[in-house]
Write a protein that holds these residues in place. Sequence first.
Motif, mmCIF file in Angstrom:
data_model
loop_
_atom_site.group_PDB
_atom_site.id
_atom_site.type_symbol
_atom_site.label_atom_id
_atom_site.label_comp_id
_atom_site.label_asym_id
_atom_site.label_seq_id
_atom_site.Cartn_x
_atom_site.Cartn_y
_atom_site.Cartn_z
ATOM 1 N N ILE A 1 10.306 55.409 36.117
ATOM 2 C CA ILE A 1 9.193 54.708 36.767
ATOM 3 C C ILE A 1 8.058 54.458 35.774
ATOM 4 C CG2 ILE A 1 7.412 54.929 38.543
ATOM 5 C CD1 ILE A 1 9.457 56.466 40.227
ATOM 6 N N TYR A 2 7.762 55.468 34.937
ATOM 7 C CA TYR A 2 6.687 55.314 33.946
ATOM 8 C C TYR A 2 6.992 54.185 32.967
ATOM 9 C CZ TYR A 2 4.182 56.106 29.618
ATOM 10 O OH TYR A 2 3.445 55.919 28.473
ATOM 11 N N TRP A 3 8.202 54.174 32.407
ATOM 12 C CA TRP A 3 8.531 53.165 31.403
ATOM 13 C C TRP A 3 8.606 51.763 32.016
ATOM 14 C CZ3 TRP A 3 7.512 53.993 26.685
ATOM 15 C CH2 TRP A 3 7.620 55.282 26.141
ATOM 16 N N MET A 4 9.062 51.670 33.248
ATOM 17 C CA MET A 4 9.072 50.356 33.906
ATOM 18 C C MET A 4 7.646 49.851 34.130
ATOM 19 S SD MET A 4 12.164 50.833 36.683
ATOM 20 C CE MET A 4 11.780 49.288 37.481
ATOM 21 N N ALA A 5 6.770 50.761 34.617
ATOM 22 C CA ALA A 5 5.378 50.365 34.835
ATOM 23 C C ALA A 5 4.690 50.018 33.514
ATOM 24 C CB ALA A 5 4.632 51.486 35.556
ATOM 25 N N ALA A 6 4.966 50.811 32.459
ATOM 26 C CA ALA A 6 4.358 50.534 31.150
ATOM 27 C C ALA A 6 4.828 49.186 30.609
ATOM 28 C CB ALA A 6 4.714 51.658 30.173
ATOM 29 N N ALA A 7 6.133 48.881 30.750
ATOM 30 C CA ALA A 7 6.648 47.591 30.274
ATOM 31 C C ALA A 7 5.999 46.425 31.009
ATOM 32 C CB ALA A 7 8.162 47.554 30.444
ATOM 33 N N LEU A 8 5.834 46.581 32.334
ATOM 34 C CA LEU A 8 5.195 45.510 33.106
ATOM 35 C C LEU A 8 3.744 45.305 32.685
ATOM 36 C CD1 LEU A 8 6.591 46.227 36.688
ATOM 37 C CD2 LEU A 8 7.107 44.262 35.231
ATOM 38 N N VAL A 9 3.004 46.410 32.487
ATOM 39 C CA VAL A 9 1.595 46.299 32.094
ATOM 40 C C VAL A 9 1.465 45.674 30.701
ATOM 41 C CG1 VAL A 9 -0.476 47.630 31.542
ATOM 42 C CG2 VAL A 9 0.835 48.174 33.589
ATOM 43 N N VAL A 10 2.315 46.122 29.754
ATOM 44 C CA VAL A 10 2.252 45.574 28.397
ATOM 45 C C VAL A 10 2.602 44.088 28.397
ATOM 46 C CG1 VAL A 10 3.337 45.674 26.114
ATOM 47 C CG2 VAL A 10 2.636 47.783 27.255
ATOM 48 N N PHE A 11 3.632 43.705 29.147
ATOM 49 C CA PHE A 11 4.000 42.289 29.200
ATOM 50 C C PHE A 11 2.883 41.458 29.822
ATOM 51 C CE2 PHE A 11 5.897 38.647 31.373
ATOM 52 C CZ PHE A 11 6.490 38.007 30.290
ATOM 53 N N ARG A 12 2.239 42.013 30.847
ATOM 54 C CA ARG A 12 1.128 41.275 31.476
ATOM 55 C C ARG A 12 -0.030 41.106 30.494
ATOM 56 N NH1 ARG A 12 -1.719 38.186 32.948
ATOM 57 N NH2 ARG A 12 -2.729 37.818 34.956
ATOM 58 N N ALA A 13 -0.333 42.146 29.727
ATOM 59 C CA ALA A 13 -1.399 42.044 28.729
ATOM 60 C C ALA A 13 -1.019 41.058 27.617
ATOM 61 C CB ALA A 13 -1.683 43.424 28.144
ATOM 62 N N LEU A 14 0.266 41.116 27.223
ATOM 63 C CA LEU A 14 0.730 40.183 26.200
ATOM 64 C C LEU A 14 0.678 38.736 26.691
ATOM 65 C CD1 LEU A 14 2.020 39.920 23.369
ATOM 66 C CD2 LEU A 14 4.251 40.154 24.483
ATOM 67 N N TYR A 15 1.035 38.538 27.922
ATOM 68 C CA TYR A 15 0.999 37.189 28.481
ATOM 69 C C TYR A 15 -0.440 36.673 28.582
ATOM 70 C CZ TYR A 15 1.988 33.281 31.598
ATOM 71 O OH TYR A 15 2.084 32.022 32.148
ATOM 72 N N ALA A 16 -1.376 37.576 28.887
ATOM 73 C CA ALA A 16 -2.776 37.155 28.990
ATOM 74 C C ALA A 16 -3.382 36.858 27.621
ATOM 75 C CB ALA A 16 -3.584 38.244 29.694
ATOM 76 N N SER A 17 -2.867 37.500 26.548
ATOM 77 C CA SER A 17 -3.476 37.314 25.225
ATOM 78 C C SER A 17 -2.862 36.151 24.450
ATOM 79 C CB SER A 17 -3.355 38.610 24.424
ATOM 80 O OG SER A 17 -1.983 38.938 24.227
ATOM 81 N N ASN A 18 -1.525 35.983 24.487
ATOM 82 C CA ASN A 18 -0.915 34.894 23.707
ATOM 83 C C ASN A 18 0.225 34.199 24.463
ATOM 84 O OD1 ASN A 18 1.074 36.799 23.609
ATOM 85 N ND2 ASN A 18 1.382 36.687 21.394
ATOM 86 N N ASN A 19 0.126 34.175 25.791
ATOM 87 C CA ASN A 19 1.120 33.501 26.640
ATOM 88 C C ASN A 19 2.520 34.110 26.521
ATOM 89 O OD1 ASN A 19 -0.763 31.600 27.650
ATOM 90 N ND2 ASN A 19 -0.515 30.346 25.805
ATOM 91 N N GLY A 20 2.582 35.403 26.213
ATOM 92 C CA GLY A 20 3.861 36.118 26.211
ATOM 93 C C GLY A 20 4.701 35.938 24.972
ATOM 94 N N GLU A 21 4.158 35.473 23.886
ATOM 95 C CA GLU A 21 4.934 35.309 22.649
ATOM 96 C C GLU A 21 5.117 36.675 21.972
ATOM 97 O OE1 GLU A 21 3.178 32.496 20.075
ATOM 98 O OE2 GLU A 21 3.245 30.840 21.534
ATOM 99 N N VAL A 22 6.382 37.005 21.717
ATOM 100 C CA VAL A 22 6.695 38.298 21.102
ATOM 101 C C VAL A 22 6.829 38.093 19.596
ATOM 102 C CG1 VAL A 22 8.304 40.221 21.018
ATOM 103 C CG2 VAL A 22 7.869 39.042 23.184
ATOM 104 N N ARG A 23 5.951 38.768 18.831
ATOM 105 C CA ARG A 23 5.955 38.696 17.380
ATOM 106 C C ARG A 23 5.947 40.121 16.815
ATOM 107 N NH1 ARG A 23 7.085 34.260 18.494
ATOM 108 N NH2 ARG A 23 6.052 32.287 17.923
ATOM 109 N N ALA A 24 6.132 40.212 15.527
ATOM 110 C CA ALA A 24 6.185 41.541 14.896
ATOM 111 C C ALA A 24 4.867 42.275 15.045
ATOM 112 C CB ALA A 24 6.563 41.394 13.412
#
Length: 198
Positions: free
Chosen positions: A43-66
């Motif tokens: 549950i923790y890792w699923m919630a953490a992944a969702l929060v990180v993806f949401r933050a990433l999407y808000a900062s650069n539209n979800g682009e995954v870079r190094a």
Amino acid sequence: MQWMTMAVMLLSGLGMGTVFDGYRVVSNELKFPRWWLPVLDVIYWMAAALVVFRALYASNNGEVRAYVFIGLAFGMILYYFLLSKIVIVLVKWLIGAVRKLVAFVLKCLDLLIVKPIKLIYKLIVVILGFGSALTIFLFKIVLQLFRPFWRLLAWLLRPAVRPLWRWLSPYVTGWRIRERLAGFGRIIARWRSKWFRR
């Protein structure tokens, strides 16, 4: 945008470390069953992944870079070297404070509600027991006072009652009045002993 994304990921790493330490301390302090720990980890890792993806999407539209992973890892490493011990101590202190607060509230409820109710109940039981004993005592006195009148009345009515009794005695025997009265007397005796025992 890259620097902003790295800053957001760094803060996300700090947040993940904080939540993980808090969850770990709470599970240890509250002594969760062992079979719950893998479930809570998932549950923790699923919630953490969702929060990180949401933050990433808000900062650069979800682009995954190094640099996203670099910022995330740097934030977690920074947390564990600088803030981990402070967060653990703070969470333990909060758990202890909550426990003390709950114990204080329960003690107040016991003093203000439970004990007065018990005291009132015991007082009512004592009053009822005393009242029943006093009633029986007064009833016996009244019977003793009226006993001469009953005997006089029985002596006056004996000539008329004897024929009537001979006629009713078979029916009275069938009704078992004496046995029923004796059973009723035993019930009253048990009731009195129950009240006086309390």
